[in-house]
Design a protein around this motif. Sequence first.
Motif, PDB file in Angstrom:
ATOM      1  N   ARG A  22       0.917  -1.226  -0.340  1.00 30.60           N
ATOM      2  CA  ARG A  22      -0.656   0.281   0.155  1.00 30.60           C
ATOM      3  C   ARG A  22       0.915   1.503  -0.051  1.00 30.60           C
ATOM      4  O   ARG A  22       2.031   1.442   0.581  1.00 30.60           O
ATOM      5  CB  ARG A  22      -1.110  -0.225   1.083  1.00 30.60           C
ATOM      6  N   PRO A  23       0.382   2.209  -0.500  1.00 32.74           N
ATOM      7  CA  PRO A  23      -0.891   2.786  -0.839  1.00 32.74           C
ATOM      8  C   PRO A  23      -0.846   2.210  -2.395  1.00 32.74           C
ATOM      9  O   PRO A  23      -0.056   1.950  -3.145  1.00 32.74           O
ATOM     10  CB  PRO A  23      -1.235   3.886  -1.331  1.00 32.74           C
ATOM     11  N   LEU A  26       0.213   3.878  -5.687  1.00 29.18           N
ATOM     12  CA  LEU A  26       1.832   4.498  -5.632  1.00 29.18           C
ATOM     13  C   LEU A  26       2.510   2.719  -6.037  1.00 29.18           C
ATOM     14  O   LEU A  26       4.047   3.292  -6.641  1.00 29.18           O
ATOM     15  CB  LEU A  26       1.888   4.642  -4.327  1.00 29.18           C
ATOM     16  N   ALA A 110       9.456   8.804  -4.774  1.00 27.41           N
ATOM     17  CA  ALA A 110       9.603   7.334  -4.343  1.00 27.41           C
ATOM     18  C   ALA A 110      10.301   6.236  -4.785  1.00 27.41           C
ATOM     19  O   ALA A 110      11.332   5.586  -4.399  1.00 27.41           O
ATOM     20  CB  ALA A 110       8.358   6.478  -3.950  1.00 27.41           C
TER      21      ALA A 110
ATOM     22  N   ARG B 146       4.912   7.465   0.631  1.00 33.91           N
ATOM     23  CA  ARG B 146       3.985   6.457   1.180  1.00 33.91           C
ATOM     24  C   ARG B 146       2.503   7.057   1.869  1.00 33.91           C
ATOM     25  O   ARG B 146       1.559   7.200   1.340  1.00 33.91           O
ATOM     26  CB  ARG B 146       4.132   4.478   1.475  1.00 33.91           C
ATOM     27  N   GLU B 150      -1.188   8.128   0.374  1.00 26.65           N
ATOM     28  CA  GLU B 150      -2.141   8.088   1.342  1.00 26.65           C
ATOM     29  C   GLU B 150      -3.115   9.188   1.275  1.00 26.65           C
ATOM     30  O   GLU B 150      -4.104   9.160   1.808  1.00 26.65           O
ATOM     31  CB  GLU B 150      -2.103   6.985   2.448  1.00 26.65           C
ATOM     32  N   ASP B 158      -6.452   6.204   5.502  1.00 25.35           N
ATOM     33  CA  ASP B 158      -6.602   5.207   6.377  1.00 25.35           C
ATOM     34  C   ASP B 158      -5.501   6.065   7.623  1.00 25.35           C
ATOM     35  O   ASP B 158      -4.198   6.208   7.138  1.00 25.35           O
ATOM     36  CB  ASP B 158      -5.691   4.287   6.067  1.00 25.35           C
ATOM     37  N   PHE B 161      -2.764   4.672   9.202  1.00 27.07           N
ATOM     38  CA  PHE B 161      -1.044   4.783   8.221  1.00 27.07           C
ATOM     39  C   PHE B 161      -0.671   5.993   7.590  1.00 27.07           C
ATOM     40  O   PHE B 161       0.632   6.227   7.572  1.00 27.07           O
ATOM     41  CB  PHE B 161      -1.822   3.944   7.031  1.00 27.07           C
TER      42      PHE B 161
END
Lengths: 258, 258
Positions: A22-23, A26, A110, B146, B150, B158, B161
Amino acid sequence: MAISLPEIEAALDAVLPRSGERPATLCAAMRWAVEGGGKRIRPQICLAAAEAVGGAAADALMPACAIELLHSYTLVHDDLPAMDNDAERRGKPSVWAKFGEANAILVGDALQALAFETLARTPENRPGTLAKMLAAFGKYAVGVVRGQVEDIADGKKDVPFIYEHKTADLFMSAAVTGALAGGGDDAEVEKLRLFAYHLGLAFQYEDDLLDGDAPCGFDVAAARVRTETDAAIAALNGLPGDTEFLVSLAKRLVDRTR
Amino acid sequence: MAISLPEIEAALDAVLPRSGERPATLCAAMRWAVEGGGKRIRPQICLAAAEAVGGAAADALMPACAIELLHSYTLVHDDLPAMDNDAERRGKPSVWAKFGEANAILVGDALQALAFETLARTPENRPGTLAKMLAAFGKYAVGVVRGQVEDIADGKKDVPFIYEHKTADLFMSAAVTGALAGGGDDAEVEKLRLFAYHLGLAFQYEDDLLDGDAPCGFDVAAARVRTETDAAIAALNGLPGDTEFLVSLAKRLVDRTR
């Protein structure tokens, strides 16, 4: 070379996030950016550099993936609306066109982080090698941004500076980290750095020719392709390992213009 | 702690590009992003983590700078028009507002690369430490993205998260790299990771209270600030070095709400 293109693809697949992570956006967007269509020139240079110093290509597999991830992030950010505003890359929607602008910024971020994380997974056959690899990879990662900032600047641009940093820095990063991973000593690493410097310039002048847009003029660019390719090949003299792949790669890149 | 805030500022100044380096815009914008106004909480956690495992804070000076550079890049990109669209940061124009959107994207990219390059300059007192530091730093650098992906997602988010990754990951990166640089063993590094995890959550819930916007409700957030702070301080039990600074930092952060 001992490592094939499908093996490079498999290694990239293994370092990219799994689809369950997750996500989900991504993960999908990082894979979209890296998979499909790249010629993997920089990873091949990296692997062949390890062989050129007498090491095994397999020792350079993590740096080879790292340099492709880094290259991929630069393309994701280059394509952004605030930069080149390219909605297509390699015949499919660019990352921002498919996943949105904000996600594309973050995907590039990332991918750069993952590149460095991947570099850290290189088996360290000699103490101190990782520090040298990381120093070089970091320096050239800053360098490629320096080239890009100059490229988008208003007013008169320093074209040689742009070529040196935007293009040659990534080639040098590939060659230097590969040579280090292969166990090369300082003199051997320097030969590969020089090879990659000249090859990067040859590649860039040739791209200008292929694009039909050579700021220095068509004849000058064509001549530079040849002199830089010759200089690249000459730099390989005296290396202890197999340089055949690098020589043939350099010649193949020149042939693109014919 | 053995290293003061002015010494952290001096170390950051030394790793940032000199004003003569090119392109001048990039140098100026990188300094604009890092200088002036930051509380340097993460570098302080990093330095104090080295002391907490019985090492010298000075051994963690490069990771301390690296984590602040990384934090700075995330702020530069968070502020972008495609993200939070914030034209101000710490009472002055944000990087994109002052240097343009394209340059701001590139400044963030260069700061992230420089962060990793700076990490490579850590004196390696034990073989293998740099690989561990880099693996952690890379993992958390991916993690913070990440969390941000999100955070900007459409639909139901979330929130735990987001807090865990967007905030706690950078705190953990600071504590883990500092503990590793200070010579901590695996169990000691894990204690500091846990400290930073809980401190990061306390910090985030408290930010919600200070902002007057707590998605989980004011009472729950206030309770979490206390339980997470307690858990952070408890995680430090049994460490061989001086943990006084970390305990007082945790208590100081709680006091922000009163």
